[in-house]
Every structure is written in C-alpha cells, then in structure tokens.
Design a protein around this motif. Sequence first.
Motif, short mmCIF file in Angstrom:
data_model
loop_
_atom_site.label_atom_id
_atom_site.label_comp_id
_atom_site.label_asym_id
_atom_site.label_seq_id
_atom_site.Cartn_x
_atom_site.Cartn_y
_atom_site.Cartn_z
N PRO A 116 10.30 38.86 78.71
CA PRO A 116 9.21 38.42 77.83
C PRO A 116 9.50 38.85 76.39
O PRO A 116 10.18 39.84 76.16
CB PRO A 116 7.98 39.15 78.38
N LEU A 117 8.97 38.07 75.46
CA LEU A 117 9.12 38.43 74.05
C LEU A 117 8.33 39.70 73.78
O LEU A 117 7.16 39.81 74.16
CB LEU A 117 8.61 37.32 73.14
N ARG A 118 8.96 40.64 73.12
CA ARG A 118 8.29 41.86 72.67
C ARG A 118 8.32 41.82 71.15
O ARG A 118 9.39 41.83 70.56
CB ARG A 118 9.00 43.10 73.19
N ILE A 119 7.14 41.76 70.57
CA ILE A 119 7.02 41.55 69.13
C ILE A 119 6.30 42.75 68.52
O ILE A 119 5.32 43.24 69.08
CB ILE A 119 6.24 40.25 68.85
N THR A 120 6.79 43.18 67.36
CA THR A 120 6.12 44.26 66.64
C THR A 120 6.05 43.90 65.17
O THR A 120 6.85 43.13 64.67
CB THR A 120 6.84 45.61 66.84
N THR A 121 5.06 44.45 64.50
CA THR A 121 4.97 44.34 63.05
C THR A 121 4.76 45.74 62.51
O THR A 121 4.00 46.53 63.09
CB THR A 121 3.84 43.36 62.63
N MET A 122 5.50 46.09 61.44
CA MET A 122 5.47 47.45 60.93
C MET A 122 5.47 47.48 59.41
O MET A 122 6.26 46.77 58.78
CB MET A 122 6.70 48.23 61.40
N ASN A 123 4.60 48.30 58.84
CA ASN A 123 4.68 48.60 57.42
C ASN A 123 5.60 49.80 57.31
O ASN A 123 5.27 50.89 57.75
CB ASN A 123 3.29 48.91 56.84
N CYS A 124 6.77 49.60 56.74
CA CYS A 124 7.84 50.62 56.74
C CYS A 124 7.74 51.63 55.61
O CYS A 124 8.40 52.66 55.64
CB CYS A 124 9.20 49.94 56.69
N ARG A 125 7.00 51.31 54.57
CA ARG A 125 6.85 52.19 53.39
C ARG A 125 8.20 52.59 52.80
O ARG A 125 8.38 53.72 52.39
CB ARG A 125 6.01 53.40 53.74
N GLY A 126 9.12 51.66 52.82
CA GLY A 126 10.42 51.87 52.20
C GLY A 126 11.52 52.17 53.20
O GLY A 126 11.34 52.99 54.09
N LEU A 127 12.63 51.45 53.04
CA LEU A 127 13.79 51.63 53.92
C LEU A 127 15.08 51.85 53.14
O LEU A 127 16.16 51.56 53.63
CB LEU A 127 13.94 50.41 54.85
N ALA A 131 11.03 41.73 65.23
CA ALA A 131 10.36 42.75 64.41
C ALA A 131 10.01 42.14 63.06
O ALA A 131 10.89 41.61 62.37
CB ALA A 131 11.24 43.97 64.22
N PHE A 132 8.74 42.18 62.70
CA PHE A 132 8.26 41.76 61.39
C PHE A 132 8.06 43.04 60.58
O PHE A 132 7.26 43.89 60.96
CB PHE A 132 6.94 41.01 61.50
N LEU A 133 8.76 43.17 59.46
CA LEU A 133 8.69 44.38 58.65
C LEU A 133 8.10 44.07 57.29
O LEU A 133 8.41 43.05 56.69
CB LEU A 133 10.09 44.97 58.47
N GLN A 134 7.26 44.98 56.80
CA GLN A 134 6.68 44.86 55.47
C GLN A 134 6.98 46.14 54.70
O GLN A 134 7.19 47.19 55.29
CB GLN A 134 5.16 44.65 55.52
N GLU A 135 6.95 46.02 53.39
CA GLU A 135 7.20 47.13 52.47
C GLU A 135 8.59 47.74 52.70
O GLU A 135 8.74 48.95 52.81
CB GLU A 135 6.12 48.21 52.59
N THR A 136 9.60 46.88 52.72
CA THR A 136 10.97 47.37 52.86
C THR A 136 11.44 48.05 51.57
O THR A 136 12.30 48.91 51.60
CB THR A 136 11.94 46.22 53.21
N HIS A 137 10.87 47.64 50.43
CA HIS A 137 11.18 48.20 49.11
C HIS A 137 12.62 47.93 48.67
O HIS A 137 13.20 48.72 47.93
CB HIS A 137 10.89 49.69 49.03
N PHE A 138 13.18 46.82 49.11
CA PHE A 138 14.52 46.45 48.67
C PHE A 138 14.41 45.59 47.42
O PHE A 138 13.54 44.75 47.30
CB PHE A 138 15.28 45.65 49.73
N LYS A 139 15.32 45.83 46.49
CA LYS A 139 15.41 45.03 45.27
C LYS A 139 16.41 43.90 45.52
O LYS A 139 17.46 44.12 46.13
CB LYS A 139 15.88 45.92 44.11
#
Length: 178
Positions: free
Chosen positions: A16-27, A48-56
Amino acid sequence: MANHPHQSQMAYKPDPLRITTMNCRGLNIPERRSHLLRELTSKRVSIAFLQETHFKEGHAPPLKSKHYPTAALSNHPTARKAGVAVLTHAQLQFQEVERLVDPNGRYLFIKGDIQNRRYTLATIYATNNNQSHFIRKSLSNLSSFTEGTLIVGGDINVPLIPLIDSSTGHSSITQGAI
C-alpha cells in the motif's frame, strides 16, 4: 516442491502507498538530511511531501539515497527560505510526465505514472499571511494541472480550529475564510 495451480495467474500486488507530509524547518545541514532519509526509509514511506526545505535556487544540496534516488524540488529564488520537495521511493517506480513549480518555492505539482495509472502529486507550503488568497490561487493552478488521482500534502498555515491549533487561541483569518 509443486507449484500452486493458480500461482502463475497471480498478479503482482504492490505494498500500500505510505504517504507522509513534513515541515522540515530547513534541510541545509547534512545531518538533518541524513536523519530525514533514514526516518522515511524506516517507516517505509512511498511518497514524502516536504515543506520548508530552505534551499536556495541553484544551491540545493543533494537530497537522495538509494531508497529515494530522486527528489523534485521547488526552491526560493534568492534566499534560504520556503522550499518544497516530493520524494518517491525507488520501488514505487514513479515515472514523471510533467511538473509545475512555483517560482517562490511555495508549491510543486508533479504528474506521473505508477503501474500505468496516472497520479498528480502536490505539495503546498502556504504563506504566513494572506493564506486564503495564496491557497485559492494555488488550488486554481492545481485544478487545471491535475490529471488522474490527486494526492496532496502540505502546510497551509491555517489554524482550522484556532482555539486548539494556534498558540494565541485565535486566528487573524476570519472563520468564513477558514
């Protein structure tokens, strides 16, 4: 050992699909990226859906492993802020067809195929103010882009129940807008 009579007729059945979403606060720190990839692997996350990776833009460090060999990114054009990413597990065999990237690193929409079925993967990281305008515009773009099954993850920065979901107990967004 004899073969089961129906064994040759059995179709492959994926996990089964295992899906996550995470606010990473910078990677930007290598240890944080390594920790994230180990955690996704240990939880057997498919998408994996990631937010706030802080990449330029143009300065994104590698965000991959043998289990997550590619990462689709939307980065901020001038600063290490915002940023979103979608990682798909290697066993998923996601075949990207098209992507729509926000120029400010706030959303990323990807169309592709998994076992001959079309999916649209979307990650959204809403602004901290004027969320309803941003979300309306983003969802309008997503609506015209979407094809097949839509899977969305993200951080919309809206307290759905302000009394519980915000530190102040209230929201600057009207209840109607929420």
